[in-house]
Enzyme design. Structure first.
Site, PDB file in Angstrom:
ATOM      1  N   THR A  34       0.863  -0.994  -0.006  1.00 48.16           N
ATOM      2  CA  THR A  34       0.069  -0.108  -0.189  1.00 48.16           C
ATOM      3  C   THR A  34       0.422   1.311   0.300  1.00 48.16           C
ATOM      4  O   THR A  34       0.295   2.148  -0.370  1.00 48.16           O
ATOM      5  CB  THR A  34      -0.647   0.120   1.054  1.00 48.16           C
ATOM      6  OG1 THR A  34      -0.067  -0.169   2.047  1.00 48.16           O
ATOM      7  CG2 THR A  34      -1.547  -1.253   1.081  1.00 48.16           C
ATOM      8  N   ASP A  35       1.986   1.374   0.751  1.00 49.75           N
ATOM      9  CA  ASP A  35       2.992   2.348   0.643  1.00 49.75           C
ATOM     10  C   ASP A  35       3.264   3.158  -0.726  1.00 49.75           C
ATOM     11  O   ASP A  35       2.730   4.330  -0.654  1.00 49.75           O
ATOM     12  CB  ASP A  35       4.108   1.826   1.547  1.00 49.75           C
ATOM     13  CG  ASP A  35       5.467   1.617   0.591  1.00 49.75           C
ATOM     14  OD1 ASP A  35       5.215   0.374  -0.489  1.00 49.75           O
ATOM     15  OD2 ASP A  35       6.704   0.942   1.452  1.00 49.75           O
ATOM     16  N   ALA A 121      15.096 -11.778   3.708  1.00 44.85           N
ATOM     17  CA  ALA A 121      13.793 -12.733   4.935  1.00 44.85           C
ATOM     18  C   ALA A 121      12.202 -11.700   4.310  1.00 44.85           C
ATOM     19  O   ALA A 121      11.763 -12.285   4.390  1.00 44.85           O
ATOM     20  CB  ALA A 121      13.978 -12.788   5.498  1.00 44.85           C
ATOM     21  N   GLY A 122      12.973 -10.600   4.292  1.00 44.27           N
ATOM     22  CA  GLY A 122      11.544  -9.916   4.434  1.00 44.27           C
ATOM     23  C   GLY A 122      11.248  -8.199   5.952  1.00 44.27           C
ATOM     24  O   GLY A 122      10.666  -8.054   6.628  1.00 44.27           O
ATOM     25  N   SER A 124      13.624  -6.403   5.752  1.00 46.60           N
ATOM     26  CA  SER A 124      14.221  -4.918   5.865  1.00 46.60           C
ATOM     27  C   SER A 124      15.852  -4.950   5.953  1.00 46.60           C
ATOM     28  O   SER A 124      15.928  -3.620   6.764  1.00 46.60           O
ATOM     29  CB  SER A 124      13.112  -3.753   6.279  1.00 46.60           C
ATOM     30  OG  SER A 124      12.103  -3.696   5.978  1.00 46.60           O
ATOM     31  N   ASP A 170      10.140   0.709   4.488  1.00 48.21           N
ATOM     32  CA  ASP A 170      10.756   0.281   5.217  1.00 48.21           C
ATOM     33  C   ASP A 170      12.095   0.673   5.558  1.00 48.21           C
ATOM     34  O   ASP A 170      11.792   0.905   7.082  1.00 48.21           O
ATOM     35  CB  ASP A 170      11.763  -1.041   4.674  1.00 48.21           C
ATOM     36  CG  ASP A 170      11.005  -1.913   3.563  1.00 48.21           C
ATOM     37  OD1 ASP A 170       9.664  -1.648   3.504  1.00 48.21           O
ATOM     38  OD2 ASP A 170      11.560  -2.266   1.900  1.00 48.21           O
ATOM     39  N   TYR A 220       8.435  -7.396  -8.219  1.00 48.73           N
ATOM     40  CA  TYR A 220       7.746  -6.225  -7.432  1.00 48.73           C
ATOM     41  C   TYR A 220       7.192  -5.283  -8.402  1.00 48.73           C
ATOM     42  O   TYR A 220       6.630  -4.479  -8.158  1.00 48.73           O
ATOM     43  CB  TYR A 220       9.036  -5.415  -6.080  1.00 48.73           C
ATOM     44  CG  TYR A 220       8.721  -4.741  -5.561  1.00 48.73           C
ATOM     45  CD1 TYR A 220       8.296  -5.059  -3.924  1.00 48.73           C
ATOM     46  CD2 TYR A 220       8.965  -3.453  -6.217  1.00 48.73           C
ATOM     47  CE1 TYR A 220       7.479  -4.309  -2.932  1.00 48.73           C
ATOM     48  CE2 TYR A 220       8.003  -2.347  -4.946  1.00 48.73           C
ATOM     49  CZ  TYR A 220       8.157  -2.452  -3.873  1.00 48.73           C
ATOM     50  OH  TYR A 220       7.518  -2.004  -2.826  1.00 48.73           O
TER      51      TYR A 220
HETATM   52  C1  GLA Z   1       8.988  -4.065   0.570  1.00 48.93           C
HETATM   53  C2  GLA Z   1       8.923  -2.600   0.192  1.00 48.93           C
HETATM   54  C3  GLA Z   1       8.088  -1.434   0.771  1.00 48.93           C
HETATM   55  C4  GLA Z   1       7.060  -2.748   0.558  1.00 48.93           C
HETATM   56  C5  GLA Z   1       7.121  -3.791   0.497  1.00 48.93           C
HETATM   57  C6  GLA Z   1       5.097  -4.442   0.964  1.00 48.93           C
HETATM   58  O1  GLA Z   1       9.025  -4.366   1.855  1.00 48.93           O
HETATM   59  O2  GLA Z   1      10.513  -2.079   0.302  1.00 48.93           O
HETATM   60  O3  GLA Z   1       8.271  -0.615   0.131  1.00 48.93           O
HETATM   61  O4  GLA Z   1       6.463  -2.104  -0.884  1.00 48.93           O
HETATM   62  O5  GLA Z   1       7.376  -4.247  -0.104  1.00 48.93           O
HETATM   63  O6  GLA Z   1       4.518  -4.147   1.667  1.00 48.93           O
END
Ligand code: GLA
Length: 383
Positions: A34-35, A121-122, A124, A170, A220
């Protein structure tokens, strides 16, 4: 971590650092993709952090030692146009490049970094790295950069240096995180709207699928493009619409026939996520963890079906969560396409839950998932 960092700095560079800074990883609680649609997100910083110790050198070279990778990089800051090697050094080099674009002069430095944020891993790890270096440079060069602009600098590293069209989530969460709280952020006005805490009867368990998610190579950017083309078609018919942030699920459904099936499903994920974020805040205030957790399951289902940023491994972890005692909800978190899932689990069932999910996933994927109990942590700091 600091004493290790300081002694490593002394050993490697034979002196004391002039700046020490640290920045956390983050968890996206709700508000997936959503960002960059200028929507809302519920997120938190975590206890896992990247720390950096730095010293100015007065030349144009950055010498950086990464304790975790046991690897050293030497970057010529006078020419940042060529490919940076090793690749991880692109993050600090990118920070210098983004600062210079803003006419902020910074020169050479020596640095030692250390981190316990899981890689790729997600959570950040890259935002934690960029932010820690940026905060360290701010201290070294007495810069006063407003926090939201600091987040944009980190985002610029991803967008301009690494070619990944990510949003601000992030870096923003790493900077604005508040200990023991979730933050509700608005990515149109770029501010934290409020902080909300969660009842202490449940915990957040991160279960890493161990599939490295590599957003640069992933889809992405194409997801983002589909969101933007959906928004453009809707904007042509509704003057109040600028981005998907301005579109309700109801309006989207009424305009389904002007969108391709792909645009419709991508947009439906985003409008649904924005709505779930606002519902979640209200539910947390009512201590309704069961309904809050259900939103995590709903979010994952929408990722799976509409946004198609899940994987069979992540789907397996969520499917397992539905069968385990103590489960309140689970979803993929972050960009998707691999990486972590987050699970909301009742505290008294947490140990059993962790064991059971690790065992079942190991049988499925032939790999032991990394499990981490995560607490909302404080944002980036200069020490
Ligand atoms: C990654 C991107 C963020 C965001 C998320 C999904 O972490 O870096 O900016 O878009 O995916 O919400």
């Amino acid at each position: 971590m600091y004493s290790k960092l300081l002694s490593a700095f002394a050993e490697i560079f034979g002196s004391r650092p002039e700046a020490v800074a640290s920045a956390p990883g983050r968890l996206e609680i709700l508000g997936n993709h959503t960002d960059y649609n200028e929507g809302v997100v519920l997120s938190c910083a975590v206890d896992q952090r990247t720390s950096v110790a730095m010293r100015k050198t007065g030349n144009e070279q950055a010498v950086i030692y990464d304790l975790r990778a046991q690897s050293q990089a030497v970057v010529d800051l006078s020419d940042l146009s060529c490919r940076i090697r090793p690749k991880w050094a692109s993050y600090p080099a990118g920070v210098v490049s983004e600062l210079r674009k803003r006419n902020i002069k910074v020169g050479g430095f020596e640095a030692v970094i250390d981190s316990n944020v899981p890689l790729s891993a997600g959570m950040s790890s890259s935002a934690a790295f960029e932010t820690a270096v940026l905060f360290g440079l701010q201290k070294l060069y007495s810069l006063e950069i407003p926090p939201a602009e600091s987040a944009r600098i980190g985002q610029g590293v991803e967008n301009n240096f690494l070619g990944l069209k990510t949003g601000l989530l992030d870096q923003f969460s790493s900077i604005f995180g508040v200990k023991d709280s979730f933050i509700l952020s608005d990515f149109r006005t770029v501010e934290v709207l409020e902080t909300v805490s969660m009842q202490s009867t449940a915990s957040i368990l991160v279960v890493n699928s161990m599939e490295k998610h590599n957003l640069v190579d992933s889809e992405y950017n194409s997801r983002r493009a589909a969101c933007e083309s959906a928004a453009a078609k809707l904007a042509a018919r509704h003057k109040e619409v600028r981005t998907l942030r301005d579109v309700s699920t109801e309006l989207l459904k009424s305009e389904k026939n002007i969108l391709s099936d792909e645009e419709f499903r991508r947009a439906l994920h985003v409008t649904g996520e924005c709505e779930r974020v606002m519902q979640a805040v209200a539910l947390l205030k009512n201590n309704d963890l069961r309904a809050f957790g259900q939103l995590w399951w709903d979010s994952h289902e929408s990722s799976r079906v509409n946004f198609e940023n899940s994987t069979p491994a992540l789907d397996k972890l969520i499917e397992l969560s539905h069968q385990l005692p103590g489960a309140l909800g689970a979803r993929l978190s972050g960009g998707g396409f691999g990486g972590i899932s987050i699970h909301l689990v009742e505290n008294d069932k947490l140990d059993d839950y962790q064991q059971a999910i690790a065992q079942s996933y190991q049988e499925f994927a032939r790999v032991t998932p990394e499990c981490i109990i995560c607490h909302p942590g404080a944002g980036a700091q200069i020490m």
